[in-house]
Design a protein around this motif. Structure first.
Motif, PDB file in Angstrom:
ATOM      1  N   SER A 190       0.834  -1.209   0.000  1.00 38.15           N
ATOM      2  CA  SER A 190       0.000   0.000   0.000  1.00 38.15           C
ATOM      3  C   SER A 190       0.867   1.258   0.000  1.00 38.15           C
ATOM      4  CB  SER A 190      -0.929  -0.002   1.226  1.00 38.15           C
ATOM      5  OG  SER A 190      -1.748  -1.152   1.231  1.00 38.15           O
ATOM      6  N   LEU A 191       1.820   1.272  -0.867  1.00 40.36           N
ATOM      7  CA  LEU A 191       2.772   2.382  -0.892  1.00 40.36           C
ATOM      8  C   LEU A 191       2.090   3.681  -1.286  1.00 40.36           C
ATOM      9  CD1 LEU A 191       5.811   0.501  -2.382  1.00 40.36           C
ATOM     10  CD2 LEU A 191       5.806   1.761  -0.232  1.00 40.36           C
ATOM     11  N   LYS A 192       2.595   4.757  -0.706  1.00 41.69           N
ATOM     12  CA  LYS A 192       2.078   6.096  -0.934  1.00 41.69           C
ATOM     13  C   LYS A 192       3.196   6.971  -1.504  1.00 41.69           C
ATOM     14  CE  LYS A 192      -0.689   5.576   3.276  1.00 41.69           C
ATOM     15  NZ  LYS A 192      -0.978   6.145   4.609  1.00 41.69           N
ATOM     16  N   PRO A 193       2.838   8.025  -2.205  1.00 41.68           N
ATOM     17  CA  PRO A 193       3.897   8.914  -2.719  1.00 41.68           C
ATOM     18  C   PRO A 193       4.822   9.433  -1.616  1.00 41.68           C
ATOM     19  CG  PRO A 193       1.823   9.393  -3.805  1.00 41.68           C
ATOM     20  CD  PRO A 193       1.515   8.389  -2.722  1.00 41.68           C
ATOM     21  N   GLU A 194       4.289   9.618  -0.411  1.00 41.49           N
ATOM     22  CA  GLU A 194       5.132  10.115   0.679  1.00 41.49           C
ATOM     23  C   GLU A 194       6.113   9.067   1.200  1.00 41.49           C
ATOM     24  OE1 GLU A 194       1.798  10.256   0.426  1.00 41.49           O
ATOM     25  OE2 GLU A 194       0.823   9.937   2.390  1.00 41.49           O
ATOM     26  N   ASP A 195       6.023   7.835   0.692  1.00 47.03           N
ATOM     27  CA  ASP A 195       7.015   6.821   1.026  1.00 47.03           C
ATOM     28  C   ASP A 195       8.258   6.933   0.153  1.00 47.03           C
ATOM     29  OD1 ASP A 195       4.314   4.529   1.471  1.00 47.03           O
ATOM     30  OD2 ASP A 195       5.487   5.498   3.055  1.00 47.03           O
ATOM     31  N   THR A 196       8.225   7.826  -0.819  1.00 48.18           N
ATOM     32  CA  THR A 196       9.382   8.033  -1.679  1.00 48.18           C
ATOM     33  C   THR A 196      10.572   8.498  -0.857  1.00 48.18           C
ATOM     34  OG1 THR A 196       8.059   8.537  -3.638  1.00 48.18           O
ATOM     35  CG2 THR A 196      10.306   9.416  -3.582  1.00 48.18           C
ATOM     36  N   ALA A 197      11.674   7.757  -0.958  1.00 45.79           N
ATOM     37  CA  ALA A 197      12.855   8.053  -0.156  1.00 45.79           C
ATOM     38  C   ALA A 197      13.967   7.087  -0.550  1.00 45.79           C
ATOM     39  CB  ALA A 197      12.551   7.902   1.338  1.00 45.79           C
ATOM     40  N   VAL A 198      15.151   7.386  -0.047  1.00 46.75           N
ATOM     41  CA  VAL A 198      16.233   6.405  -0.080  1.00 46.75           C
ATOM     42  C   VAL A 198      16.121   5.597   1.207  1.00 46.75           C
ATOM     43  CG1 VAL A 198      18.711   6.022  -0.137  1.00 46.75           C
ATOM     44  CG2 VAL A 198      17.716   7.895  -1.466  1.00 46.75           C
ATOM     45  N   TYR A 199      16.093   4.305   1.065  1.00 45.72           N
ATOM     46  CA  TYR A 199      15.949   3.406   2.213  1.00 45.72           C
ATOM     47  C   TYR A 199      17.305   2.790   2.537  1.00 45.72           C
ATOM     48  CZ  TYR A 199      10.909   3.814   2.094  1.00 45.72           C
ATOM     49  OH  TYR A 199       9.624   4.302   2.168  1.00 45.72           O
ATOM     50  N   TYR A 200      17.644   2.843   3.816  1.00 45.64           N
ATOM     51  CA  TYR A 200      18.913   2.330   4.297  1.00 45.64           C
ATOM     52  C   TYR A 200      18.672   1.218   5.312  1.00 45.64           C
ATOM     53  CZ  TYR A 200      20.743   6.790   2.524  1.00 45.64           C
ATOM     54  OH  TYR A 200      21.087   7.859   1.741  1.00 45.64           O
ATOM     55  N   CYS A 201      19.543   0.219   5.279  1.00 43.86           N
ATOM     56  CA  CYS A 201      19.511  -0.765   6.338  1.00 43.86           C
ATOM     57  C   CYS A 201      20.697  -0.525   7.266  1.00 43.86           C
ATOM     58  CB  CYS A 201      19.536  -2.192   5.791  1.00 43.86           C
ATOM     59  SG  CYS A 201      20.957  -2.596   4.759  1.00 43.86           S
ATOM     60  N   ALA A 202      20.532  -0.954   8.480  1.00 47.25           N
ATOM     61  CA  ALA A 202      21.559  -0.782   9.490  1.00 47.25           C
ATOM     62  C   ALA A 202      21.598  -2.011  10.387  1.00 47.25           C
ATOM     63  CB  ALA A 202      21.294   0.469  10.325  1.00 47.25           C
ATOM     64  N   ALA A 203      22.728  -2.198  11.043  1.00 46.14           N
ATOM     65  CA  ALA A 203      22.890  -3.322  11.950  1.00 46.14           C
ATOM     66  C   ALA A 203      23.693  -2.873  13.163  1.00 46.14           C
ATOM     67  CB  ALA A 203      23.588  -4.484  11.251  1.00 46.14           C
TER      68      ALA A 203
END
Length: 127
Positions: A86-99
C-alpha cells in the motif's frame, strides 16, 4: 560487516516492493546483530522505519508504517527484508539498512551510533 541494500525502484501508489539487505564479511550469528531500516526523503531528515532483533522475536515499526510494512529476516542467508505494501507517494525516499548489537531503544529509534550501514536503495512511488 558490510550491508548491501537492494530492491528499490519505481512503483505506483498502492503497489508493493520488497527490499533486501544482505550482510557480508561475517555471519550475522557471530554478532547477534539487530537490524533495521531507515529512510530519508528529499529535503528531510532520516527517519526510523523498523527494527528486528537477532532472533526475530522483537519487531518494532514507526507508527506511520505499521500495518503496511513488514520486516523479516533469514539468518541462514544473512539477509533482512522489508516488505512494503500500500505504498504512498510520501514513502518516496532512499531506504537504508543498518545493523548493531544494541537492543531496541533510543539508538535504534534515533539512528544514531549504529555500527553498520548499507548504501541505500531508492524507492519512488508515483501518484
Amino acid at each position: 560487516v558490510q550491508l548491501q541494500a537492494s530492491g528499490g525502484g519505481l512503483v505506483q501508489a498502492g503497489g508493493s516492493l520488497r527490499l533486501s539487505c544482505a550482510a557480508s564479511g561475517r555471519s550475522l550469528s557471530s554478532y547477534d546483530l539487530g537490524m533495521g531500516w531507515f529512510r530519508q526523503a528529499p529535503g528531510k531528515e532520516r527517519e526510523f522505519v523498523g527494527f528486528i532483533s537477532w532472533s526475530g522475536g522483537r519487531i518494532e515499526y514507526a507508527n506511520s508504517m505499521k500495518g503496511r510494512f513488514t520486516i523479516s529476516r533469514d539468518n541462514a542467508k544473512n539477509t533482512v527484508y522489508l516488505q512494503m505494501d500500500s505504498l504512498k507517494p510520501e514513502d518516496t525516499a532512499v531506504y537504508y539498512c543498518a545493523a548493531d548489537t544494541a537492543t531496541y531503544g533510543s539508538r535504534w529509534y534515533s539512528g544514531k551510533q549504529l555500527d553498520y550501514w548499507g548504501q541505500g536503495t531508492l524507492v519512488t512511488v508515483s501518484s
